[in-house]
Design a protein around this motif. Structure first.
Motif, PDB file in Angstrom:
ATOM      1  N   ALA A 229      36.655  56.136  21.024  1.00  0.00           N
ATOM      2  CA  ALA A 229      36.930  55.005  22.087  1.00  0.00           C
ATOM      3  C   ALA A 229      38.367  55.110  22.309  1.00  0.00           C
ATOM      4  N   ARG A 230      38.902  55.179  23.396  1.00  0.00           N
ATOM      5  CA  ARG A 230      39.961  54.747  24.177  1.00  0.00           C
ATOM      6  C   ARG A 230      40.092  53.655  24.775  1.00  0.00           C
ATOM      7  N   SER A 231      41.053  52.573  24.520  1.00  0.00           N
ATOM      8  CA  SER A 231      41.386  51.409  25.178  1.00  0.00           C
ATOM      9  C   SER A 231      42.587  51.180  25.306  1.00  0.00           C
ATOM     10  N   GLY A 232      42.856  50.121  26.186  1.00  0.00           N
ATOM     11  CA  GLY A 232      44.396  49.650  26.350  1.00  0.00           C
ATOM     12  C   GLY A 232      44.395  48.024  26.257  1.00  0.00           C
ATOM     13  N   PHE A 233      45.491  47.658  25.937  1.00  0.00           N
ATOM     14  CA  PHE A 233      45.763  45.882  25.856  1.00  0.00           C
ATOM     15  C   PHE A 233      47.191  45.796  26.516  1.00  0.00           C
ATOM     16  N   ALA A 234      47.369  44.525  27.125  1.00  0.00           N
ATOM     17  CA  ALA A 234      48.888  44.464  27.937  1.00  0.00           C
ATOM     18  C   ALA A 234      49.065  42.849  28.128  1.00  0.00           C
ATOM     19  N   ASP A 235      50.198  42.557  28.304  1.00  0.00           N
ATOM     20  CA  ASP A 235      50.513  41.251  28.854  1.00  0.00           C
ATOM     21  C   ASP A 235      49.758  40.317  27.939  1.00  0.00           C
ATOM     22  N   LEU A 236      49.768  40.213  26.708  1.00  0.00           N
ATOM     23  CA  LEU A 236      49.440  39.203  25.921  1.00  0.00           C
ATOM     24  C   LEU A 236      50.320  38.114  25.999  1.00  0.00           C
TER      25      LEU A 236
END
Length: 251
Positions: A229-236
């Motif tokens: 899997a490849r995922s991204g997270f931002a602006d928490l």
């Protein structure tokens, strides 16, 4: 994800000084070095040295300063401490994305407890919100794993099969609630903005409005299913209930 980790991850070498506690905005800075982990107070946590770690790095991804997570039959957390009044800023905002949902995961089983993307929040609860049996179980866990075992956790997930809005306890422990925020492949390959009332979720799940948030973590984990899997997270970040989320414009 294997075993009892949601109530034991603190015991596996994860600690922060008071000086490193988070403000309501969790900043993710893109380093000059390629493939670099986000800096302190973010910290990588491997839960089992025998399991390969999910790889994390900061990068500019389609105009968004982000954390990328790449999992290949792997698991590790990227975690950030929390120390603020949840009543004043009960809303968690974030952006995330996945390349594709997992194929064989199933949140109802221990063997299927994997996700292309997860956002976790852990809590300390007042003693009156814990039953006698729960206090005994937590006491036993802390005697083995250390005093920082959390009282409860919320898991916001991008699932592969259950509909949005599904809520049910983790297959491993009723002290962790799984909440399906996105599901399937319809929105894969793009940034999706989220807004979640953490105060309401924890109050409903664990019967108290006095929960104190202690940690936020992101993860892609595929150690049970053996998938990739490849995922991204931002602006928490957390905001007041009547405030808008603060999502910066794309670069």
């Amino acid at each position: 994800m294997r075993g009892f980790f949601l109530l034991t991850w603190f015991a596996l070498g994860f600690s922060f000084s008071h000086a490193a506690t988070a403000e309501s905005k969790l900043k993710i800075e893109t380093p000059n070095k390629a493939n670099a982990l986000p800096g302190a107070p973010w910290q990588l946590i491997r839960l089992n040295e025998k399991v390969p770690p999910t790889r994390y790095r900061s990068l500019l991804w389609d105009g968004v300063d982000a954390i990328e997570a790449v999992a290949n039959a792997s698991m590790a957390l990227l975690a950030h401490p929390l120390d603020f009044d949840l009543k004043s800023k009960p809303i968690l905002c974030w952006r995330w994305r996945i390349d594709a949902p997992l194929k064989t995961a199933n949140l109802a089983t221990k063997e299927g407890d994997d996700y292309a993307a997860r956002v976790y929040v852990t809590f300390k609860l007042p003693s009156e919100a814990l039953s006698f049996s729960t206090r005994m179980k937590l006491s036993m866990a802390r005697s083995i794993y250390g005093s920082n075992v959390p009282d409860a956790a919320l898991n916001y997930v991008w699932d592969n099969r259950y509909p949005k809005g599904t809520k049910q306890p983790s297959a491993y422990t009723d002290r962790a609630l799984i909440v399906v925020v996105q599901t399937g492949a319809e929105l894969a390959g793009q940034w999706v903005m989220e807004r979640r009332d953490v105060f309401a979720d924890v109050a409903q799940a664990f019967g108290t409005e006095l929960a104190q948030p202690t940690l936020l973590a992101v993860a892609a984990d595929t150690d049970n299913t053996g998938e990739s899997a490849r995922s991204g997270f931002a602006d928490l970040h957390f905001v007041a209930r009547d405030a808008a989320c603060n999502f910066p414009a794309l670069h």
